[in-house]
Design a protein around this motif. Structure first.
Motif, PDB file in Angstrom:
ATOM      1  N   ARG A 190       3.042  -4.360   3.431  1.00 38.06           N
ATOM      2  CA  ARG A 190       4.190  -3.474   3.318  1.00 38.06           C
ATOM      3  C   ARG A 190       3.667  -2.117   2.882  1.00 38.06           C
ATOM      4  N   LEU A 191       3.997  -1.091   3.659  1.00 34.57           N
ATOM      5  CA  LEU A 191       3.605   0.271   3.320  1.00 34.57           C
ATOM      6  C   LEU A 191       4.785   0.964   2.652  1.00 34.57           C
ATOM      7  N   LEU A 201      11.831   4.278  12.879  1.00 34.26           N
ATOM      8  CA  LEU A 201      11.290   3.296  11.952  1.00 34.26           C
ATOM      9  C   LEU A 201      11.177   1.922  12.609  1.00 34.26           C
ATOM     10  N   SER A 202      12.089   1.624  13.524  1.00 34.39           N
ATOM     11  CA  SER A 202      12.045   0.332  14.217  1.00 34.39           C
ATOM     12  C   SER A 202      10.798   0.189  15.099  1.00 34.39           C
ATOM     13  N   ASP A 203      10.162   1.293  15.448  1.00 44.81           N
ATOM     14  CA  ASP A 203       8.890   1.219  16.201  1.00 44.81           C
ATOM     15  C   ASP A 203       7.763   0.670  15.330  1.00 44.81           C
ATOM     16  N   LEU A 204       7.929   0.769  14.033  1.00 43.18           N
ATOM     17  CA  LEU A 204       6.899   0.323  13.091  1.00 43.18           C
ATOM     18  C   LEU A 204       7.250  -0.992  12.407  1.00 43.18           C
ATOM     19  N   ASN A 205       8.524  -1.192  12.119  1.00 41.99           N
ATOM     20  CA  ASN A 205       8.968  -2.374  11.397  1.00 41.99           C
ATOM     21  C   ASN A 205       9.333  -3.499  12.355  1.00 41.99           C
ATOM     22  N   GLU A 206       9.166  -4.704  11.851  1.00 42.46           N
ATOM     23  CA  GLU A 206       9.557  -5.871  12.633  1.00 42.46           C
ATOM     24  C   GLU A 206      11.064  -5.986  12.666  1.00 42.46           C
ATOM     25  N   ASP A 207      11.596  -6.500  13.754  1.00 40.39           N
ATOM     26  CA  ASP A 207      13.055  -6.614  13.931  1.00 40.39           C
ATOM     27  C   ASP A 207      13.722  -7.413  12.824  1.00 40.39           C
ATOM     28  N   ILE A 214       7.228  -0.825   6.894  1.00 40.93           N
ATOM     29  CA  ILE A 214       7.239   0.367   6.059  1.00 40.93           C
ATOM     30  C   ILE A 214       8.586   0.420   5.364  1.00 40.93           C
ATOM     31  N   THR A 215       8.554   0.262   4.045  1.00 42.68           N
ATOM     32  CA  THR A 215       9.765   0.315   3.236  1.00 42.68           C
ATOM     33  C   THR A 215       9.380   0.478   1.776  1.00 42.68           C
ATOM     34  N   PRO A 216       9.980   1.347   1.057  1.00 43.50           N
ATOM     35  CA  PRO A 216      10.975   2.321   1.483  1.00 43.50           C
ATOM     36  C   PRO A 216      10.301   3.489   2.201  1.00 43.50           C
ATOM     37  N   CYS A 217      11.129   4.364   2.742  1.00 40.19           N
ATOM     38  CA  CYS A 217      10.594   5.596   3.310  1.00 40.19           C
ATOM     39  C   CYS A 217      11.461   6.764   2.852  1.00 40.19           C
ATOM     40  N   SER A 218      10.804   7.864   2.583  1.00 35.97           N
ATOM     41  CA  SER A 218      11.515   9.059   2.112  1.00 35.97           C
ATOM     42  C   SER A 218      12.310   9.673   3.260  1.00 35.97           C
ATOM     43  N   LEU A 262       0.865  -1.178   0.000  1.00 34.42           N
ATOM     44  CA  LEU A 262       0.000   0.000   0.000  1.00 34.42           C
ATOM     45  C   LEU A 262       0.900   1.226   0.000  1.00 34.42           C
ATOM     46  N   SER A 263       0.741   2.080  -1.001  1.00 33.31           N
ATOM     47  CA  SER A 263       1.506   3.325  -1.053  1.00 33.31           C
ATOM     48  C   SER A 263       0.832   4.359  -0.165  1.00 33.31           C
ATOM     49  N   LEU A 264       1.624   4.961   0.708  1.00 36.30           N
ATOM     50  CA  LEU A 264       1.084   5.989   1.585  1.00 36.30           C
ATOM     51  C   LEU A 264       0.856   7.277   0.803  1.00 36.30           C
ATOM     52  N   PRO A 265      -0.112   8.089   1.244  1.00 34.83           N
ATOM     53  CA  PRO A 265      -0.323   9.389   0.598  1.00 34.83           C
ATOM     54  C   PRO A 265       0.912  10.272   0.746  1.00 34.83           C
TER      55      PRO A 265
END
Length: 93
Positions: free
Chosen positions: A34-35, A85-91, A67-71, A7-10
């Motif tokens: 995956r966002l 980012l580690s608060d959102l992504n799995e280890d 969440i990957t990639p991120c700007s 899913l692409s974030l706005p």
């Protein structure tokens, strides 16, 4: 995260962008997700709250969430809001 839906974030996760995100997330429940924040230029506090809640929800149901990639702007806003980012992504991702 092979086999995950994407899913692409706005571009802006402000009030309106967050509303759009919440609606979109409903369609991805029950599967790995995956966002893509590669084109997101603004992340507000409400957007972060929704992302943190979604990450927790997906994991509590046993599904991968990342969440990957991120700007660079998205990453900077995460830090500005006191998150990483580690608060959102799995280890393991």
């Amino acid at each position: 995260m092979t086999g995950a839906s994407t899913l692409s974030l706005p571009p802006r996760l402000d009030h309106e962008g967050t509303r759009i995100l919440q609606e979109a997330l409903r369609g991805f429940r029950g599967k790995a997700l995956r966002l893509d924040a590669g084109k997101t230029t603004f992340l507000g506090a409400l957007g972060l709250q929704v992302l943190l809640a979604a990450a927790q929800q997906w994991r509590s149901e046993g599904h991968h969430f990342a969440i990957t990639p991120c700007s660079p702007a998205f990453a900077d806003d995460l830090l500005r809001l006191g998150a990483e980012l580690s608060d959102l992504n799995e280890d393991q991702l």
